[in-house]
Design a protein around this motif. Structure first.
Motif, PDB file in Angstrom:
ATOM      1  N   LEU A  90       0.844  -1.192   0.000  1.00 34.92           N
ATOM      2  CA  LEU A  90       0.000   0.000   0.000  1.00 34.92           C
ATOM      3  C   LEU A  90       0.881   1.244   0.000  1.00 34.92           C
ATOM      4  N   ARG A  91       0.554   2.179  -0.877  1.00 30.66           N
ATOM      5  CA  ARG A  91       1.228   3.478  -0.914  1.00 30.66           C
ATOM      6  C   ARG A  91       0.179   4.567  -0.727  1.00 30.66           C
ATOM      7  N   ALA A  92       0.529   5.587   0.048  1.00 35.90           N
ATOM      8  CA  ALA A  92      -0.427   6.665   0.293  1.00 35.90           C
ATOM      9  C   ALA A  92       0.322   7.940   0.646  1.00 35.90           C
ATOM     10  N   ASP A  93      -0.367   9.074   0.469  1.00 33.31           N
ATOM     11  CA  ASP A  93       0.239  10.345   0.835  1.00 33.31           C
ATOM     12  C   ASP A  93      -0.105  10.698   2.280  1.00 33.31           C
ATOM     13  N   SER A  94       0.261  11.896   2.697  1.00 32.11           N
ATOM     14  CA  SER A  94       0.150  12.260   4.111  1.00 32.11           C
ATOM     15  C   SER A  94      -1.288  12.364   4.603  1.00 32.11           C
ATOM     16  N   GLY A  95      -2.259  12.434   3.698  1.00 33.81           N
ATOM     17  CA  GLY A  95      -3.657  12.457   4.121  1.00 33.81           C
ATOM     18  C   GLY A  95      -4.070  11.187   4.832  1.00 33.81           C
ATOM     19  N   PHE A  96      -3.298  10.105   4.655  1.00 36.93           N
ATOM     20  CA  PHE A  96      -3.618   8.809   5.260  1.00 36.93           C
ATOM     21  C   PHE A  96      -2.564   8.398   6.291  1.00 36.93           C
ATOM     22  N   TYR A  97      -1.776   9.362   6.724  1.00 34.63           N
ATOM     23  CA  TYR A  97      -0.762   9.109   7.748  1.00 34.63           C
ATOM     24  C   TYR A  97      -1.450   9.070   9.104  1.00 34.63           C
ATOM     25  N   SER A  98      -1.774   7.876   9.544  1.00 32.88           N
ATOM     26  CA  SER A  98      -2.511   7.736  10.801  1.00 32.88           C
ATOM     27  C   SER A  98      -2.242   6.371  11.409  1.00 32.88           C
ATOM     28  N   LYS A  99      -2.434   6.288  12.705  1.00 30.74           N
ATOM     29  CA  LYS A  99      -2.289   5.037  13.431  1.00 30.74           C
ATOM     30  C   LYS A  99      -3.276   4.003  12.901  1.00 30.74           C
TER      31      LYS A  99
END
Length: 433
Positions: free
Chosen positions: A216-225
């Motif tokens: 999975l790759r994602a940007d900072s909008g999905f940076y969460s625990k």
């Protein structure tokens, strides 16, 4: 030529209209044969019951008309009239006629939340049918959202987004290796990026091949625990762009110069790594940081940082940065979805109708993605819909019925005859379970 049929003259040409079975979209016969083998219309009819009465178009026929309108370049429901005025293309699509724009609008407005869920189940069934023909052993999910700006201020759910635009904020999960849109979800414009992310990832996982190696790759909008814990629980290797919080930035700046290594793939860039545990997280994770030399408006030089959190302990920091930043290619996938298939401006005032239209657009998007990889030569696997239309779909042809046989006549000067021969040979042997 009967002079009474000549309506005027343009240059050296006398213009007339006569009864000929012509088509301006000869290439759709290949796509329609692929869709028939896949069973798109049958699955739609089995899963959907939107209409109240039996007469008229079935659900499969109605949605099929909308799908081909999008694939052939229709930007509005009114563009269905172009296909309605092309009996040759209708015959190629095995359709008696295309639904009228007003009928299409009425059909979409009948969708409620249950019908939307049925349409999502259609996607799942079609994806399951295709899986045996896909050979990618790796499934990299590129996760992102985008603002789909709307011109109308009266559409349900069209609200002001974080960037000030008025519209919707759909969420997408693309399969990078196959170019497939695994799952999509329409949301209000004001929805924050990671809203309902656990549910969204759970639904996406249903569409991932069971034996595939999952990333999975994602940007900072999905940076969460929540996202990190979900990936760990479901055996996903992840890379997520990290928010540059003050504590994290302090640790990055404090890294000794000897820890930084040249990143040759980028100009004036270096890479380093560290261990960091954000507040509330269960453990420390590996962070890979890219820094590049930038310049202020006044000419002063400074380091610009990009941090990525990951649970991948095998790849080098350099390889991880390069691989993660390929997530930017998802912008091209969203652009193709928005502009290539004309899906940015959703057509009705009703939220569920627009949600249904977005899902119908996903059928169009994936039908073409599968068609490119399973039917066309490898040189077309990354081609845009614009290229496919120009090379293959939007092609003049003449339909001739003679001696109980049907012929589609195409000019022998046509440049891409070899593509047709390749596609025909693939279609002959293509069967879905």
């Amino acid at each position: 030529m009967n002079k009474q049929k000549v309506v005027g003259k343009v240059g050296k040409f006398n213009i007339c209209f006569r009864q000929e079975q012509l088509t301006s979209h000869a290439g759709t016969v290949l796509l329609q044969d692929f869709a028939r083998r896949l069973g798109v219309e049958r699955v739609l009819d089995e899963e959907l019951q939107v209409k109240v009465r039996e007469r008229g178009y079935s659900e499969g026929q109605a949605i099929g008309g909308l799908v081909y309108n999008l694939i052939l370049g229709g930007a509005h429901l009114s563009d269905l009239d172009v296909l309605r005025g092309d009996p040759g293309t209708q015959e190629l699509l095995d359709a008696e006629t295309m639904l009228a724009p007003t009928t299409a609008g009425e059909f979409l407005r009948r969708f409620d939340i249950g019908d939307v869920q049925d349409l999502q189940r259609v996607h799942l069934r079609l994806q399951q049918r295709v899986r045996t023909h896909q050979h990618a052993t790796r499934c990299t999910i590129d996760l992102d959202s985008s603002i789909y700006e709307q011109a109308s201020t009266t559409k349900e759910g069209s609200t002001k987004a974080y960037n000030g635009e008025l519209g919707y904020h759909p969420l997408f999960a693309f399969w990078a290796e196959e170019g497939e849109l695994l799952f999509s979800h329409l949301r209000r414009g004001s929805a924050y990026t990671a809203r309902n992310i656990r549910w969204f990832l759970r639904e996406t996982l249903k569409r991932v091949p069971a034996m595939a190696v999952k990333h999975l790759r994602a940007d900072s909008g999905f940076y969460s625990k929540a996202v990190v814990e979900w990936c760990e629980a479901h055996d996903f290797t992840f890379t997520i762009t990290a928010d540059q919080t003050a504590p994290l930035l302090e640790v990055i700046i404090a890294l000794p110069e000897g820890r930084w290594r040249t990143l040759p793939e980028y100009d004036l860039a270096e890479v380093a790594e560290l261990r960091y545990r954000p507040t509330g997280w269960s453990c420390a994770y590996r962070y890979v940081v890219k820094r590049e030399l930038a310049q202020t408006k006044t000419g002063e030089l400074y380091w610009k940082y990009h941090a990525t959190v990951t649970n991948d302990e095998g790849q080098s920091a350099r390889a991880l940065v390069v691989w993660h930043l390929q997530h930017a290619a998802m912008e091209n996938a969203i652009k193709e979805h928005k502009s290539g298939f004309n899906l940015e401006k959703l057509p009705t005032q009703k939220f569920h109708a627009n949600w249904a239209y977005l899902l119908i657009g996903q059928i169009a998007f994936n039908l073409l993605a599968w068609f490119k990889r399973l039917v066309l030569p490898p040189t077309y696997h990354q081609a845009t819909i614009k290229t496919i239309r120009h090379h293959l779909l939007n092609l003049a042809g003449k339909i001739v019925h003679t001696a109980r046989r049907c012929f589609l006549m195409i000019s022998d000067h046509y440049r891409y005859q070899a593509v047709w021969r390749f596609a025909i040979s693939r279609l002959v042997h293509l069967q879905f379970g």
